[in-house]
Scaffold this motif. Structure first.
Motif, PDB file in Angstrom:
ATOM      1  N   PHE A 154     -74.081   3.233 -31.810  1.00  0.00           N
ATOM      2  CA  PHE A 154     -75.469   3.572 -30.762  1.00  0.00           C
ATOM      3  C   PHE A 154     -75.935   4.950 -31.234  1.00  0.00           C
ATOM      4  O   PHE A 154     -76.979   4.716 -31.327  1.00  0.00           O
ATOM      5  N   LEU A 155     -75.739   6.298 -32.300  1.00  0.00           N
ATOM      6  CA  LEU A 155     -75.888   7.078 -32.462  1.00  0.00           C
ATOM      7  C   LEU A 155     -77.377   6.537 -33.356  1.00  0.00           C
ATOM      8  O   LEU A 155     -78.429   6.635 -34.314  1.00  0.00           O
ATOM      9  N   ARG A 156     -76.595   5.551 -34.707  1.00  0.00           N
ATOM     10  CA  ARG A 156     -76.976   5.501 -35.795  1.00  0.00           C
ATOM     11  C   ARG A 156     -78.600   4.044 -35.622  1.00  0.00           C
ATOM     12  O   ARG A 156     -78.879   4.779 -35.881  1.00  0.00           O
ATOM     13  N   ASP A 157     -77.858   3.144 -34.990  1.00  0.00           N
ATOM     14  CA  ASP A 157     -78.793   2.379 -34.111  1.00  0.00           C
ATOM     15  C   ASP A 157     -80.453   3.417 -33.051  1.00  0.00           C
ATOM     16  O   ASP A 157     -81.455   2.478 -33.592  1.00  0.00           O
ATOM     17  N   ALA A 158     -79.379   4.224 -32.979  1.00  0.00           N
ATOM     18  CA  ALA A 158     -80.972   4.780 -31.955  1.00  0.00           C
ATOM     19  C   ALA A 158     -81.426   5.729 -33.448  1.00  0.00           C
ATOM     20  O   ALA A 158     -83.052   6.750 -32.634  1.00  0.00           O
ATOM     21  N   GLY A 159     -81.179   6.043 -34.257  1.00  0.00           N
ATOM     22  CA  GLY A 159     -81.682   7.075 -35.020  1.00  0.00           C
ATOM     23  C   GLY A 159     -81.737   8.321 -34.504  1.00  0.00           C
ATOM     24  O   GLY A 159     -82.722   8.981 -35.418  1.00  0.00           O
ATOM     25  N   ILE A 160     -80.572   8.440 -34.259  1.00  0.00           N
ATOM     26  CA  ILE A 160     -79.940   9.928 -34.066  1.00  0.00           C
ATOM     27  C   ILE A 160     -79.580  10.156 -34.450  1.00  0.00           C
ATOM     28  O   ILE A 160     -78.140  10.153 -35.519  1.00  0.00           O
ATOM     29  N   GLY A 161     -79.751  11.327 -35.817  1.00  0.00           N
ATOM     30  CA  GLY A 161     -78.421  12.118 -36.335  1.00  0.00           C
ATOM     31  C   GLY A 161     -78.849  14.213 -35.545  1.00  0.00           C
ATOM     32  O   GLY A 161     -78.932  14.256 -34.470  1.00  0.00           O
ATOM     33  N   GLY A 162     -77.740  14.705 -37.027  1.00  0.00           N
ATOM     34  CA  GLY A 162     -78.248  15.733 -36.752  1.00  0.00           C
ATOM     35  C   GLY A 162     -77.054  16.536 -37.843  1.00  0.00           C
ATOM     36  O   GLY A 162     -76.439  15.962 -37.920  1.00  0.00           O
ATOM     37  N   THR A 163     -76.997  18.030 -37.737  1.00  0.00           N
ATOM     38  CA  THR A 163     -76.470  19.022 -39.066  1.00  0.00           C
ATOM     39  C   THR A 163     -75.021  19.253 -38.211  1.00  0.00           C
ATOM     40  O   THR A 163     -75.079  20.630 -36.968  1.00  0.00           O
ATOM     41  N   THR A 164     -73.430  19.216 -38.903  1.00  0.00           N
ATOM     42  CA  THR A 164     -72.673  19.832 -38.006  1.00  0.00           C
ATOM     43  C   THR A 164     -72.045  20.350 -38.973  1.00  0.00           C
ATOM     44  O   THR A 164     -72.080  20.579 -39.870  1.00  0.00           O
ATOM     45  N   VAL A 165     -72.026  22.238 -38.657  1.00  0.00           N
ATOM     46  CA  VAL A 165     -71.405  23.226 -39.624  1.00  0.00           C
ATOM     47  C   VAL A 165     -69.571  23.440 -39.490  1.00  0.00           C
ATOM     48  O   VAL A 165     -69.262  23.458 -37.972  1.00  0.00           O
ATOM     49  N   LEU A 166     -69.212  23.006 -40.311  1.00  0.00           N
ATOM     50  CA  LEU A 166     -67.331  22.603 -39.969  1.00  0.00           C
ATOM     51  C   LEU A 166     -67.274  24.837 -40.476  1.00  0.00           C
ATOM     52  O   LEU A 166     -67.528  24.922 -41.625  1.00  0.00           O
ATOM     53  N   ALA A 167     -66.203  25.223 -39.754  1.00  0.00           N
ATOM     54  CA  ALA A 167     -66.119  25.929 -40.454  1.00  0.00           C
ATOM     55  C   ALA A 167     -64.593  25.477 -41.532  1.00  0.00           C
ATOM     56  O   ALA A 167     -63.299  25.184 -40.804  1.00  0.00           O
ATOM     57  N   LEU A 168     -64.398  25.842 -42.290  1.00  0.00           N
ATOM     58  CA  LEU A 168     -62.498  25.409 -43.154  1.00  0.00           C
ATOM     59  C   LEU A 168     -62.284  26.082 -43.961  1.00  0.00           C
ATOM     60  O   LEU A 168     -62.964  27.551 -44.321  1.00  0.00           O
ATOM     61  N   TRP A 169     -61.363  26.049 -43.701  1.00  0.00           N
ATOM     62  CA  TRP A 169     -60.218  27.182 -44.418  1.00  0.00           C
ATOM     63  C   TRP A 169     -59.020  26.608 -45.542  1.00  0.00           C
ATOM     64  O   TRP A 169     -58.355  25.966 -45.272  1.00  0.00           O
ATOM     65  N   ILE A 170     -59.527  26.736 -46.715  1.00  0.00           N
ATOM     66  CA  ILE A 170     -59.218  25.782 -47.977  1.00  0.00           C
ATOM     67  C   ILE A 170     -58.120  27.054 -48.514  1.00  0.00           C
ATOM     68  O   ILE A 170     -58.559  27.839 -49.157  1.00  0.00           O
ATOM     69  N   ASP A 171     -57.543  26.398 -49.012  1.00  0.00           N
ATOM     70  CA  ASP A 171     -56.077  27.097 -49.847  1.00  0.00           C
ATOM     71  C   ASP A 171     -56.561  27.186 -51.343  1.00  0.00           C
ATOM     72  O   ASP A 171     -57.587  26.550 -52.420  1.00  0.00           O
ATOM     73  N   GLU A 172     -55.121  27.725 -52.055  1.00  0.00           N
ATOM     74  CA  GLU A 172     -55.398  28.061 -53.616  1.00  0.00           C
ATOM     75  C   GLU A 172     -55.577  26.307 -54.147  1.00  0.00           C
ATOM     76  O   GLU A 172     -56.410  26.237 -55.390  1.00  0.00           O
ATOM     77  N   GLU A 173     -54.924  25.562 -53.612  1.00  0.00           N
ATOM     78  CA  GLU A 173     -54.390  23.858 -54.391  1.00  0.00           C
ATOM     79  C   GLU A 173     -55.820  22.903 -54.041  1.00  0.00           C
ATOM     80  O   GLU A 173     -56.216  22.139 -54.500  1.00  0.00           O
ATOM     81  N   GLY A 174     -56.878  23.626 -53.069  1.00  0.00           N
ATOM     82  CA  GLY A 174     -58.540  23.099 -52.253  1.00  0.00           C
ATOM     83  C   GLY A 174     -58.011  22.133 -51.209  1.00  0.00           C
ATOM     84  O   GLY A 174     -59.020  20.801 -51.140  1.00  0.00           O
ATOM     85  N   GLU A 175     -56.287  22.051 -50.817  1.00  0.00           N
ATOM     86  CA  GLU A 175     -56.402  21.935 -49.372  1.00  0.00           C
ATOM     87  C   GLU A 175     -56.673  22.558 -48.100  1.00  0.00           C
ATOM     88  O   GLU A 175     -57.483  23.666 -48.023  1.00  0.00           O
ATOM     89  N   VAL A 176     -57.220  21.359 -47.515  1.00  0.00           N
ATOM     90  CA  VAL A 176     -57.471  22.422 -46.165  1.00  0.00           C
ATOM     91  C   VAL A 176     -56.973  22.194 -44.951  1.00  0.00           C
ATOM     92  O   VAL A 176     -56.068  21.633 -44.422  1.00  0.00           O
ATOM     93  N   VAL A 177     -57.117  23.730 -44.964  1.00  0.00           N
ATOM     94  CA  VAL A 177     -55.131  24.221 -44.263  1.00  0.00           C
ATOM     95  C   VAL A 177     -55.440  23.826 -42.561  1.00  0.00           C
ATOM     96  O   VAL A 177     -55.024  23.767 -41.326  1.00  0.00           O
ATOM     97  N   ARG A 178     -57.138  24.527 -42.194  1.00  0.00           N
ATOM     98  CA  ARG A 178     -57.373  24.085 -41.136  1.00  0.00           C
ATOM     99  C   ARG A 178     -59.145  23.828 -41.125  1.00  0.00           C
ATOM    100  O   ARG A 178     -59.610  24.554 -42.024  1.00  0.00           O
ATOM    101  N   SER A 179     -59.692  23.701 -40.548  1.00  0.00           N
ATOM    102  CA  SER A 179     -61.496  23.128 -39.558  1.00  0.00           C
ATOM    103  C   SER A 179     -61.639  23.844 -38.557  1.00  0.00           C
ATOM    104  O   SER A 179     -60.930  22.818 -37.611  1.00  0.00           O
ATOM    105  N   GLN A 180     -62.590  23.560 -37.666  1.00  0.00           N
ATOM    106  CA  GLN A 180     -63.513  23.393 -36.634  1.00  0.00           C
ATOM    107  C   GLN A 180     -64.452  23.730 -36.668  1.00  0.00           C
ATOM    108  O   GLN A 180     -65.162  23.528 -37.659  1.00  0.00           O
ATOM    109  N   ILE A 181     -64.844  23.247 -35.285  1.00  0.00           N
ATOM    110  CA  ILE A 181     -66.779  23.114 -35.561  1.00  0.00           C
ATOM    111  C   ILE A 181     -66.961  24.755 -35.371  1.00  0.00           C
ATOM    112  O   ILE A 181     -66.676  25.641 -34.180  1.00  0.00           O
ATOM    113  N   GLY A 182     -68.212  25.099 -36.479  1.00  0.00           N
ATOM    114  CA  GLY A 182     -68.566  26.016 -35.961  1.00  0.00           C
ATOM    115  C   GLY A 182     -69.894  26.296 -35.817  1.00  0.00           C
ATOM    116  O   GLY A 182     -70.438  27.007 -34.570  1.00  0.00           O
TER     117      GLY A 182
END
Length: 226
Positions: A154-182
């Motif tokens: 319904f957002l795509r059909d209405a042409g509504i978008g936006g930018t979500t900034v995520l806060a990520l914690w990435i370990d030495e292997e490249g795995e995302v340990v934690r994520s949240q909305i920044g």
């Protein structure tokens, strides 16, 4: 004695002669009877009056016509909202879907907050700095497909978008340990879709010189319906 010898001649009277003698009497009697009959008819016949056969015409009343009303033109058709264009190629420009992680777009003050108190497991994650090599998604095409699938219709059909900034914690292997909305895009559905798009994906590890290090950084995902 012969009739020639009688000095007086006798003429025999016929019926026709008698009729002719009475004709005048019959004629005048008939005329008198007709006169009397007509007199009686005109005298005794009821009076007759002529009916009024005239007709009346109703006069037409002129009325004032209302002023002409200008009918406005029909409204313009509503333009259909833009829909995202899905490319058949997996090589999609990152400017369309995923914003690059740079310090110009992600200043120091927008970096993810430090780990909460008591989170010893996250205390080792360093804030991303310009001296490091930033992490990158290992399979960007998979991320793009997830975003296309998770984009709320319904957002795509209405042409509504936006930018979500995520806060990520990435370990030495490249795995995302934690994520949240920044920083929210302004649409909760887009923010939740951004978190789901990164679930299970891995990054290349952040490199500090020649050593992989755990980092915390901001990762921007842009939703745009083309």
């Amino acid at each position: 004695m012969s009739t020639h010898d009688n000095p007086k001649t006798f003429i025999r009277e016929t019926a026709n002669d008698r009729f002719k003698e009475k004709f005048a009497d019959w004629l005048w009697g008939s005329i008198a009877a007709a006169v009397v009959l007509h007199f009686l008819i005109f005298a005794l016949f009821p009076d007759m009056t002529a009916a009024d056969a005239s007709f009346e015409t109703s006069s037409l009343e002129a009325i004032d016509l209302p002023p002409e009303i200008d009918i406005p033109p029909p409204p313009q058709p509503i333009q259909r909202p833009a829909t995202p264009v899905i490319s058949a190629s997996a090589d999609i420009s990152e400017d369309i879907t995923i914003a690059p992680t740079t310090f110009e777009d992600n200043p120091i003050e927008d970096l993810p907050p430090p780990p909460p108190a008591g989170g010893d497991a996250l205390s080792q994650f360093q804030a991303f700095s310009p001296s490091m090599v930033r992490p990158e998604v290992r399979n960007r095409a998979e991320l793009v497909r997830r975003m296309q699938r998770l984009y709320p219709p319904f957002l795509r059909d209405a042409g509504i978008g936006g930018t979500t900034v995520l806060a990520l914690w990435i370990d030495e292997e490249g795995e995302v340990v934690r994520s949240q909305i920044g920083r929210s895009s302004g649409q909760q559905q887009l923010d939740q879709a951004a978190l789901q798009a990164l679930e299970g994906l891995s990054f290349t590890p952040a490199m500090n010189r020649d050593r992989a290090v755990p980092v915390r950084l901001s990762w921007a995902i842009t939703w745009q319906a083309n």
